[in-house]
Design an enzyme around this catalytic site. Structure first.
Site, PDB file in Angstrom:
ATOM      1  N   CYS A 105     -29.584 -15.906  19.742  1.00  0.00           N
ATOM      2  CA  CYS A 105     -28.940 -14.761  19.458  1.00  0.00           C
ATOM      3  C   CYS A 105     -28.173 -14.349  21.461  1.00  0.00           C
ATOM      4  O   CYS A 105     -27.186 -13.818  21.713  1.00  0.00           O
ATOM      5  CB  CYS A 105     -29.397 -13.696  19.194  1.00  0.00           C
ATOM      6  SG  CYS A 105     -29.544 -14.341  17.628  1.00  0.00           S
ATOM      7  N   HIS A 119     -23.665  -6.571  16.491  1.00  0.00           N
ATOM      8  CA  HIS A 119     -24.290  -7.988  17.809  1.00  0.00           C
ATOM      9  C   HIS A 119     -23.628  -8.812  16.390  1.00  0.00           C
ATOM     10  O   HIS A 119     -24.410  -9.519  15.785  1.00  0.00           O
ATOM     11  CB  HIS A 119     -26.036  -7.809  16.694  1.00  0.00           C
ATOM     12  CG  HIS A 119     -26.756  -8.374  17.590  1.00  0.00           C
ATOM     13  ND1 HIS A 119     -26.769  -9.240  18.220  1.00  0.00           N
ATOM     14  CD2 HIS A 119     -27.777  -9.002  17.064  1.00  0.00           C
ATOM     15  CE1 HIS A 119     -27.047 -10.699  18.439  1.00  0.00           C
ATOM     16  NE2 HIS A 119     -28.215 -10.456  17.333  1.00  0.00           N
TER      17      HIS A 119
HETATM   18  N1  COA Z   1     -26.840  -0.426  10.050  1.00  0.00           N
HETATM   19  C1  COA Z   1     -26.392   0.555   9.144  1.00  0.00           C
HETATM   20  N2  COA Z   1     -25.399   0.450   7.873  1.00  0.00           N
HETATM   21  C2  COA Z   1     -24.784  -0.589   7.242  1.00  0.00           C
HETATM   22  C3  COA Z   1     -25.871  -2.124   8.679  1.00  0.00           C
HETATM   23  C4  COA Z   1     -26.674  -2.052   9.665  1.00  0.00           C
HETATM   24  N3  COA Z   1     -27.432  -2.737   9.885  1.00  0.00           N
HETATM   25  N4  COA Z   1     -25.799  -2.831   8.030  1.00  0.00           N
HETATM   26  C5  COA Z   1     -24.784  -3.227   6.770  1.00  0.00           C
HETATM   27  N5  COA Z   1     -24.826  -1.401   6.453  1.00  0.00           N
HETATM   28  C6  COA Z   1     -23.709  -0.510   5.920  1.00  0.00           C
HETATM   29  C7  COA Z   1     -22.686  -0.866   5.199  1.00  0.00           C
HETATM   30  O1  COA Z   1     -21.467  -0.218   5.791  1.00  0.00           O
HETATM   31  C8  COA Z   1     -22.121  -0.615   3.996  1.00  0.00           C
HETATM   32  O2  COA Z   1     -21.945   0.598   3.780  1.00  0.00           O
HETATM   33  P1  COA Z   1     -20.949   1.451   2.929  1.00  0.00           P
HETATM   34  O3  COA Z   1     -21.552   1.222   1.311  1.00  0.00           O
HETATM   35  O4  COA Z   1     -20.510   2.895   3.897  1.00  0.00           O
HETATM   36  O5  COA Z   1     -19.174   0.703   3.591  1.00  0.00           O
HETATM   37  C9  COA Z   1     -23.572  -0.223   3.330  1.00  0.00           C
HETATM   38  O6  COA Z   1     -24.609  -0.852   4.003  1.00  0.00           O
HETATM   39  C10 COA Z   1     -23.620  -1.673   2.783  1.00  0.00           C
HETATM   40  O7  COA Z   1     -23.714  -3.239   3.556  1.00  0.00           O
HETATM   41  P2  COA Z   1     -23.555  -4.502   3.448  1.00  0.00           P
HETATM   42  O8  COA Z   1     -22.757  -5.124   3.876  1.00  0.00           O
HETATM   43  O9  COA Z   1     -23.712  -4.580   1.912  1.00  0.00           O
HETATM   44  O10 COA Z   1     -24.979  -4.271   3.514  1.00  0.00           O
HETATM   45  P3  COA Z   1     -26.399  -5.266   3.256  1.00  0.00           P
HETATM   46  O11 COA Z   1     -27.526  -4.666   2.845  1.00  0.00           O
HETATM   47  O12 COA Z   1     -25.718  -6.933   3.114  1.00  0.00           O
HETATM   48  O13 COA Z   1     -26.773  -6.244   5.205  1.00  0.00           O
HETATM   49  C11 COA Z   1     -28.826  -6.089   6.149  1.00  0.00           C
HETATM   50  C12 COA Z   1     -28.069  -4.962   6.085  1.00  0.00           C
HETATM   51  C13 COA Z   1     -29.679  -5.184   7.756  1.00  0.00           C
HETATM   52  C14 COA Z   1     -29.429  -6.650   5.385  1.00  0.00           C
HETATM   53  C15 COA Z   1     -27.988  -6.844   7.797  1.00  0.00           C
HETATM   54  O14 COA Z   1     -27.423  -6.010   8.269  1.00  0.00           O
HETATM   55  C16 COA Z   1     -28.802  -7.492   8.055  1.00  0.00           C
HETATM   56  O15 COA Z   1     -29.245  -8.870   8.286  1.00  0.00           O
HETATM   57  N6  COA Z   1     -29.348  -7.492   9.279  1.00  0.00           N
HETATM   58  C17 COA Z   1     -30.020  -8.280  10.596  1.00  0.00           C
HETATM   59  C18 COA Z   1     -29.059  -9.410  11.077  1.00  0.00           C
HETATM   60  C19 COA Z   1     -29.781  -9.561  11.976  1.00  0.00           C
HETATM   61  O16 COA Z   1     -30.757 -10.432  11.666  1.00  0.00           O
HETATM   62  N7  COA Z   1     -29.215 -10.116  13.250  1.00  0.00           N
HETATM   63  C20 COA Z   1     -29.981 -10.638  14.359  1.00  0.00           C
HETATM   64  C21 COA Z   1     -30.905 -10.655  15.055  1.00  0.00           C
HETATM   65  S1  COA Z   1     -31.819 -11.476  15.760  1.00  0.00           S
END
Ligand code: COA
Length: 387
Positions: free
Chosen positions: A85, A334
């Site tokens: 990252c 990100h």
């Molecule tokens: N913050 C706020 N809202 C979020 C979000 C977040 N991080 N991620 C997704 N959403 C929202 C989407 O907009 C969607 O909203 P809607 O239903 O109103 O359209 C809903 O939540 C579901 O989205 P989806 O893409 O299905 O989410 P998900 O459950 O597949 O993913 C996480 C959510 C947190 C698991 C994912 O964002 C993630 O893995 N984040 C971490 C990424 C990471 O590890 N990066 C590297 C770091 S070192």
């Protein structure tokens, strides 16, 4: 320090989010053209593309030559730079170091990531490749899981509350409301964070940076080419990269971000600045606990105080050192390998008065902190107004 001063002549970026109809090359070219248009007289001698997982996400490697060719710059030495990252921040560091040494006079740095084409479990797997295949990946630990364990330890060991931790995403979302390129432009309350769905206990949805596509670019130049045209430029005063023990559990103190501490200390020393002089910081808050530990590693907050200070308003717009002025990783988004370049573009916009509704008044010095792994690699840039 080396021979030449280094300036950011111009910048370009795409909005972060879903770009279903654009390829990784389309995004790279859009951001790069934005930067090239801003300083047409600066011809890049080298091209660096910061990216983490184009092979997995887009079946595409060899991004350096591909971007050069698409820009009509075939012949230019061009490289992909990967450090998870922190790939974007590392790419800026390499370009800066070469210009400062006098080896080259200009460089284009692009950060790009296309994450949304993958299924969620494929994204988690691709991200986990930044951790050990033999140990961490082997037991199925995702980055959210690792940071969940870290958050639990941080909260229990240092007595940090749920509401205090929530202050970081609340701040980010507030700043992103007026940020045109941000993925989420919606303000939230601490209750929204604490009631959102559980991702990796105690981290909830709003503690986590989202998954998104995006690209950002900066055109860097040495002092010879910058002469006489520095009005809308920013200076890269220092750039440092440091690494720590590869996995968080190998470290004596898991609550100290040693790579960030080391890179930040060296960069401030190179720049000849005391941390008190910093008037803005773009902090790597991939998870709220990571934001808090990053603020502590750079000495802006004391141990255990990063989230508490955020709750007290120490890092708000209008304070003496606002952070994440366009929403940080949590709300701007990100797109992993691009993030470090987004941070530099945002600091550049602030220093040159191009931040629009997000403009922080009187910014003299800005710091960007971009992390790969759980602070396994940290890239710090110290930027100032061009003089
Ligand atoms: N913050 C706020 N809202 C979020 C979000 C977040 N991080 N991620 C997704 N959403 C929202 C989407 O907009 C969607 O909203 P809607 O239903 O109103 O359209 C809903 O939540 C579901 O989205 P989806 O893409 O299905 O989410 P998900 O459950 O597949 O993913 C996480 C959510 C947190 C698991 C994912 O964002 C993630 O893995 N984040 C971490 C990424 C990471 O590890 N990066 C590297 C770091 S070192």
């Amino acid at each position: 320090m080396g021979k030449s001063k280094v300036y950011i002549a111009s910048a370009g970026l795409t909005k972060v989010g879903d770009h279903w109809s654009k390829s990784i090359l389309d995004l790279s070219v859009e951001a790069a053209r934005g930067a090239i248009k801003g300083a047409p007289k600066v011809k890049p001698e080298h091209i660096f593309v910061g990216n983490m997982f184009s092979a997995v996400g887009s079946s595409q490697e060899h991004l350096g030559a591909m971007v050069a060719s698409a820009l009509g710059l075939a012949g230019t030495p061009a490289f992909k730079v990967e450090s998870a990252c922190s790939s974007g921040g590392s790419a800026v560091n390499l370009a800066t170091s070469l210009i400062r040494s006098g080896a080259i006079e200009s460089a284009l740095v692009v950060g790009v990531e296309k994450m949304r084409d993958l299924e969620p479990e494929e994204t988690s797997k691709a991200l986990a490749m930044a951790e050990s295949a033999d140990y961490t990946q082997f037991v199925g630990a995702t980055f959210a899981a690792l940071n969940g364990l870290l958050a639990r330890y941080y909260m229990e060991h240092l007595g940090v509350s749920r509401d205090e931790l929530s202050s970081i995403p609340v701040l980010d979302h507030k700043n992103a409301v007026t940020a045109e390129h941000a993925q989420f432009r919606k303000a939230i309350s601490p209750e929204v964070v604490s009631r959102s769905s559980m991702v990796a206990d105690p981290l909830r949805l709003f503690d986590c940076a989202p998954v998104g596509d995006g690209a950002a670019a900066v055109l860097l130049t040495g002092e010879r080419r910058a002469a006489g045209s520095k009005r809308r430029m920013a200076e890269v005063l220092a750039s440092r990269v440091a690494t720590a023990e590869f996995s968080v559990y190998e470290r004596k103190d898991m609550l100290e971000f040693g790579a960030t501490k080391s890179a930040f200390g060296k960069a401030m020393s190179d720049a000849g600045l005391s941390p008190k002089k910093v008037s803005l910081a773009e902090v790597h808050d991939a998870f709220s606990v990571v934001g808090a530990l990053s603020l502590e590693a750079m000495g802006f907050s004391k141990r255990g105080m990063g989230a508490r200070d955020a709750k007290e308003g120490k890092y708000d717009q209008g304070s003496s050192m606002p952070i994440n002025t366009f929403g940080g990783l949590k709300a701007r988004g990100h797109p992993v390998g691009a993030t470090g370049v987004y941070q530099v573009v945002e600091a550049f916009m602030q220093l040159t008065g191009q931040a629009g509704l997000n403009q922080v008044e009187g910014v003299e010095y800005a710091v960007t902190q971009n992390v790969g792994g759980v602070d396994t690699t940290s890239a710090i840039q110290v930027l100032g107004r061009a003089s």
